[in-house]
Write an enzyme that holds these catalytic residues in place. Structure first.
Site, PDB file in Angstrom:
ATOM      1  N   ARG A  46     -31.340  -1.106  -6.066  1.00  0.00           N
ATOM      2  CA  ARG A  46     -30.735  -1.560  -7.334  1.00  0.00           C
ATOM      3  C   ARG A  46     -31.279  -0.717  -8.489  1.00  0.00           C
ATOM      4  O   ARG A  46     -30.538  -0.330  -9.392  1.00  0.00           O
ATOM      5  CB  ARG A  46     -31.035  -3.052  -7.566  1.00  0.00           C
ATOM      6  CG  ARG A  46     -30.335  -3.974  -6.567  1.00  0.00           C
ATOM      7  CD  ARG A  46     -30.421  -5.428  -6.989  1.00  0.00           C
ATOM      8  NE  ARG A  46     -31.756  -5.997  -6.929  1.00  0.00           N
ATOM      9  CZ  ARG A  46     -32.286  -6.621  -5.882  1.00  0.00           C
ATOM     10  NH1 ARG A  46     -31.577  -6.767  -4.772  1.00  0.00           N
ATOM     11  NH2 ARG A  46     -33.507  -7.131  -5.929  1.00  0.00           N
ATOM     12  N   LYS A 136     -26.047 -11.924 -23.374  1.00  0.00           N
ATOM     13  CA  LYS A 136     -24.757 -12.348 -22.820  1.00  0.00           C
ATOM     14  C   LYS A 136     -24.901 -13.697 -22.134  1.00  0.00           C
ATOM     15  O   LYS A 136     -25.910 -13.952 -21.456  1.00  0.00           O
ATOM     16  CB  LYS A 136     -24.250 -11.319 -21.812  1.00  0.00           C
ATOM     17  CG  LYS A 136     -23.006 -11.788 -21.040  1.00  0.00           C
ATOM     18  CD  LYS A 136     -22.574 -10.786 -20.000  1.00  0.00           C
ATOM     19  CE  LYS A 136     -22.420 -11.478 -18.657  1.00  0.00           C
ATOM     20  NZ  LYS A 136     -21.866 -10.594 -17.624  1.00  0.00           N
ATOM     21  N   GLU A 177     -19.009 -15.213 -24.072  1.00  0.00           N
ATOM     22  CA  GLU A 177     -18.036 -14.868 -23.026  1.00  0.00           C
ATOM     23  C   GLU A 177     -17.432 -16.101 -22.349  1.00  0.00           C
ATOM     24  O   GLU A 177     -17.994 -16.612 -21.382  1.00  0.00           O
ATOM     25  CB  GLU A 177     -18.694 -13.976 -21.952  1.00  0.00           C
ATOM     26  CG  GLU A 177     -17.701 -13.552 -20.871  1.00  0.00           C
ATOM     27  CD  GLU A 177     -18.317 -12.665 -19.785  1.00  0.00           C
ATOM     28  OE1 GLU A 177     -19.542 -12.494 -19.762  1.00  0.00           O
ATOM     29  OE2 GLU A 177     -17.539 -12.172 -18.956  1.00  0.00           O
ATOM     30  N   LYS A 219     -16.817 -11.649 -26.044  1.00  0.00           N
ATOM     31  CA  LYS A 219     -16.433 -10.946 -24.814  1.00  0.00           C
ATOM     32  C   LYS A 219     -15.293 -11.747 -24.214  1.00  0.00           C
ATOM     33  O   LYS A 219     -15.504 -12.855 -23.696  1.00  0.00           O
ATOM     34  CB  LYS A 219     -17.617 -10.836 -23.855  1.00  0.00           C
ATOM     35  CG  LYS A 219     -17.250 -10.176 -22.525  1.00  0.00           C
ATOM     36  CD  LYS A 219     -18.458  -9.545 -21.866  1.00  0.00           C
ATOM     37  CE  LYS A 219     -18.118  -9.049 -20.476  1.00  0.00           C
ATOM     38  NZ  LYS A 219     -19.136  -8.149 -19.934  1.00  0.00           N
TER      39      LYS A 219
HETATM   40  P1  13P Z   1     -16.281  -7.229 -14.961  1.00  0.00           P
HETATM   41  O1  13P Z   1     -15.847  -6.162 -15.955  1.00  0.00           O
HETATM   42  O2  13P Z   1     -16.498  -6.717 -13.576  1.00  0.00           O
HETATM   43  O3  13P Z   1     -15.398  -8.442 -15.045  1.00  0.00           O
HETATM   44  O4  13P Z   1     -17.711  -7.704 -15.435  1.00  0.00           O
HETATM   45  C1  13P Z   1     -17.923  -7.930 -16.778  1.00  0.00           C
HETATM   46  C2  13P Z   1     -18.930  -8.975 -16.944  1.00  0.00           C
HETATM   47  O5  13P Z   1     -20.011  -8.738 -17.432  1.00  0.00           O
HETATM   48  C3  13P Z   1     -18.577 -10.334 -16.529  1.00  0.00           C
HETATM   49  O6  13P Z   1     -19.496 -11.233 -17.044  1.00  0.00           O
END
Ligand code: 13P
Length: 340
Positions: A46, A136, A177, A219
């Site tokens: 990773r 986030k 998000e 987001k």
């Molecule tokens: P994806 O663009 O693969 O949807 O991932 C974005 C992300 O951070 C989802 O929380």
């Protein structure tokens, strides 16, 4: 709470032609991705994989920030520099995923609520010291028969608002998000309804918790047809419906909106962003915060082999450049042929 720092961070996240690399996959999600290339999901793999993305020459032209995972913010480059310090030295903002995942919502079959508020104040203070300037939190909204329910929308909006308030208190910009999942047979009309309901609930909760819109980044998921829906909407329809929902629900005071890719193909995610960003008169800059749509070609080029690092970096650079153009409405499908 340093409002001037918050404002500078938010503006830098959506600087012209730049967007966010989401590299905050949990170890479980990483395992799913690494399985597709038959690579063991060890801590070292990773680190090596993310390190090659972060050290891609020129990535800072298109990448304003990187969302890290708790493990990743403590890891170092091959040269022994903490990733967060390395990114900051390239002018890329380190960010951090702070939720602890979406869990089943009690009494609401098929729905989830995101956890992670306990101890968050202390964790944010520690992440700030490690260099994180934005965070986030991902809420997950599922479309199905009779869902999303009001309980699900409210529980997730409440958690997002409490998270956002704690972030601002810690001078960390909250990336908010509320992801409406694209999995399902539902029509794009249902996705539009659910997206509007989720955003209305989210902004009502943010206001109720005194979160300053000026110091947040949304987001958002795009309004698209369910993955298994017979009618798949085209690029213009996705752009039109997504912008309609955002204009109805997102305050103009918000400094920017970035999109997740959510399982769209790499090029579809770019084409959708481009169509929206090319629309004149929007109150906020639009950009990307993609994980899969930025990383898929790089992951496939890498195949877990250090000898493929250069090819993986070229693949990542190409997608980052394409999305940097799309964020300005300047992308064209023909550019995809000129692989970097
Ligand atoms: P994806 O663009 O693969 O949807 O991932 C974005 C992300 O951070 C989802 O929380």
């Amino acid at each position: 709470m340093d409002k001037s720092l918050l404002a500078r961070t938010a503006a830098a996240m959506v600087a012209k032609g730049k967007g966010i690399l989401a590299a905050d996959e949990s170890s479980g999600t990483c395992e799913t991705r690494f399985k597709t290339i038959n690579t063991a999901c060890t801590e070292e793999n990773r680190r090596a994989y993310r390190g090659l993305l972060f050290t891609t020459p020129g990535a800072e032209q298109f990448i304003s920030g990187v969302i890290l995972y708790d493990e990743t913010i403590r890891q170092k480059t091959n040269d022994g520099v903490l990733f967060a310090d390395y990114l900051a030295s390239k002018g890329i903002l380190p960010g951090i995923k702070v939720d602890t995942g979406a869990k089943n919502l009690a009494l609401c079959p098929g729905e989830k609520v995101t956890e992670g508020l306990d101890g968050l104040r202390e964790r944010l203070a520690a992440y700030f010291k490690l260099g994180a300037r934005f965070a986030k939190w991902r809420a997950v909204i599922t479309i199905g028969e009779g869902i999303p329910s009001a309980s699900c929308l409210q529980a997730n909006a409440h958690a997002l608002a409490r998270y956002a308030a704690l972030c601002q208190e810690a001078s960390i910009v909250p990336m908010i998000e509320p992801e409406v999942l694209l999995e399902g047979e539902h029509s794009i009309e249902r996705c539009e309804e659910a997206s509007e309901a989720a955003l209305r609930a989210t902004y009502a909760a943010l206001a109720a918790h005194q979160v300053s819109f000026e110091h947040t980044i949304l987001k958002a998921s795009m309004v698209v047809s369910g993955k298994s829906c017979a009618r798949q909407a085209g690029v213009d329809e996705v752009a039109e419906r997504t912008l309609r929902v955002l204009k109805r629900t997102v305050p103009a005071a918000q400094p920017g909106v970035v999109f997740l890719s959510g399982g769209q193909s790499d090029v579809a995610a770019t084409a959708h962003l481009n169509a929206m960003a090319a629309t004149p008169g929007l109150p906020w800059p639009l950009s990307f915060s993609y994980s899969r749509a930025l990383q898929n070609p790089a992951l496939n080029a890498w195949q877990g082999q250090s000898t493929n690092a250069g090819a993986a970096q070229r693949a990542f650079h190409h997608r980052a450049r394409m999305n940097g153009l799309a964020a300005q409405g300047k992308w064209q499908a023909a550019l995809e042929q000129q692989a970097a």
